[in-house]
Enzyme design. Structure first.
Site, short mmCIF file in Angstrom:
data_model
loop_
_atom_site.label_atom_id
_atom_site.label_comp_id
_atom_site.label_asym_id
_atom_site.label_seq_id
_atom_site.Cartn_x
_atom_site.Cartn_y
_atom_site.Cartn_z
N HIS A 73 23.26 -9.91 18.18
CA HIS A 73 23.97 -9.47 16.98
C HIS A 73 23.09 -9.48 15.74
CE1 HIS A 73 24.55 -13.90 16.71
NE2 HIS A 73 24.48 -13.68 15.42
N HIS A 105 16.49 -13.60 18.87
CA HIS A 105 16.59 -12.84 17.62
C HIS A 105 15.24 -12.58 16.97
CE1 HIS A 105 20.78 -13.43 18.01
NE2 HIS A 105 20.87 -14.61 17.44
#
Length: 466
Positions: A169, A231
């Protein structure tokens, strides 16, 4: 997609991040006709599920959420018709039988711990999946390069690679396209985007949040596995990638993969990972007047796990463009301020004419992630004495999508666009890069330092513009 099935629907991730993203997506009018089904291990009543949906969808209905009248009506309809079922996804045949009861095509979102997702996929059979099924896997993807490879093979036996969405995300559409637009649409920047002109790149994700009741997951993961392995390496690859021919998923994801294949912790694969990484854990302190207990005193934490809450690794991309440039990836919890940005520090000028005074500071470019911002630090003359250099900042806001990051990622899933999903080979590469550092931590070769909650970290840790 006709139906979004969320496995782990009663968990923290679903309520805190996933469902608010779904709500924003639907209320904006960009997911017409979607049905929503939840499944989890908890024995929830229909009333409990509806209560969760009401709470999670509240943000989508708040002012400023870019909702449309039609989208709000659609969201109410989706909630009314949504249902929840208690389900053991690891029981042979259980998930397949459940999927047979929902209308396809279906996107199955595994909001579950990696080991549970792996077991669920192992007992699932290809013939049990409705035609066109997409599998959505939450990070971390596996727990090692070996387990990520095994999971890739399991998923490949169920659906094609372009129907597998490994969700990160942090890689929202705004983040990805802002970096690429900044680099590849500006002739001023791209010729200087290399080791000849750049001294270092820092990618920082510091949070003022502490454990926040996430011990069950976080105490097994820590800052390294939770943020750096997934990430921050992906963001690094986008910052460092070669210009793709198009914004199509094949070109972009292949450019990302090329960077990761060239990357190591330390200057070479032979570098001692203990010298190219460090870790720390927060002790008791206060954040904005709120007391924070010592990490080891947090409920659910097992000291045996030796979990870090702040981690930093120095990665080198061993190719022509970036040879010798350190990419410093840092992430931590319970720090004094939230800081989410990439900082590109340029090398000093080769000669400053004699006669200038004041601070001669490096030129720095800051790319902010949430909010999306761009700041350029420069030394200029004045005001006042024209021979004195003063620091100025040129600032602007970058484009952003009113969807929450999970909404952006889910839109790609529902539209069948894997651009924002992590490709299978790069998921394995990310583990390959950081595993030597993690092994050094586990062996005790890298000492566990400490910092007070609410501070900037250990006293000897510094980052640009600290």
């Amino acid at each position: 997609m006709k139906t979004l099935v969320i496995l782990g629907a009663s968990g923290d991730l679903t309520g805190r991040l996933l469902l608010p993203g779904v709500g924003r997506l639907i209320s904006s009018g960009r997911a017409a006709g979607l049905a929503l089904v939840g499944a989890g291990s908890d024995d929830w009543s229909p009333e409990q599920w509806q209560e969760r949906l009401t709470g999670s969808f509240a943000d989508a209905l708040a002012p400023g959420g870019q909702s449309t009248a039609g989208g709000i009506k659609e969201l109410a309809s989706v909630q009314k018709n949504s249902h929840y079922q208690q389900l053991d996804v690891t029981a042979p045949g259980a998930l397949g039988a459940f999927l047979a009861t929902v209308e396809g095509p279906v996107a199955v979102y595994f909001a579950l711990p990696p080991a549970i997702s792996q077991k669920a996929c192992e007992v699932l059979k290809k013939q049990e999946l409705p035609a066109g099924t997409r599998l959505v896997m939450e990070k971390p993807f596996g727990s090692s390069a070996e387990s990520a490879h095994a999971l890739n093979e399991t998923l490949a036996s169920l659906v094609a690679e372009d129907h597998i969405h490994r969700v990160d995300h942090f890689l929202g559409k705004s983040t990805v396209l802002n970096i690429m637009g900044l680099r590849f649409a500006n002739r001023l920047l791209e010729p200087l985007w290399n080791g000849e002109h750049i001294a270092k790149v820092e990618i920082i994700f510091d949070e003022d949040l502490a454990l926040e009741n996430r011990a069950r997951y976080y105490d097994q993961a820590g800052a390294g596995r939770d943020m750096i392995q997934s990430h921050l390496l992906q963001i690094m690859a986008i910052v460092a990638m070669e210009p793709p021919a198009t914004l199509g998923e094949t070109d972009v994801r292949s450019s990302i993969a090329a960077v990761l294949r060239a990357s190591t912790v330390g200057r070479t694969a032979d570098t001692d990972p203990g010298t190219a990484s460090r870790r720390a854990r927060y002790t008791s302190g206060a954040i904005e007047g709120r007391p924070v207990p010592d990490y080891l005193s947090e409920e659910g934490v097992d000291p045996v796990n030796d979990t870090e809450t702040l981690a930093e690794v120095e990665v080198f991309v061993n190719n022509w463009r970036w040879a010798g440039v350190p990419f410093i990836l840092r992430s931590g919890k319970a720090l004094g301020r939230t800081r989410k940005e990439a900082v590109i520090t340029y090398k000093p000028v080769p000669h400053l004419p004699v006669g200038f005074t004041g601070t001669d500071s490096p030129t720095r470019l800051h790319i902010g992630f949430g909010p999306e911002t761009l700041t350029l630090d420069l030394d200029v003359n004045g005001p006042g004495d024209l021979f004195t250099l003063d620091r100025v900042q040129l600032e602007t806001d970058l484009a952003s999508d009113p969807l929450l990051p999970y909404g952006e990622v889910l839109e790609g899933v529902l539209n069948g666009d894997p651009l924002l999903s992590v490709r299978g080979d790069t998921a394995e590469e990310c583990w390959r890069i950081v595993e030597p550092a993690f092994a050094a931590w586990k062996s005790g070769a890298v000492p566990m330092e400490e910092y007070a909650a609410g501070s900037t970290g250990p006293a000897n840790w510094t980052t640009s513009n600290d």
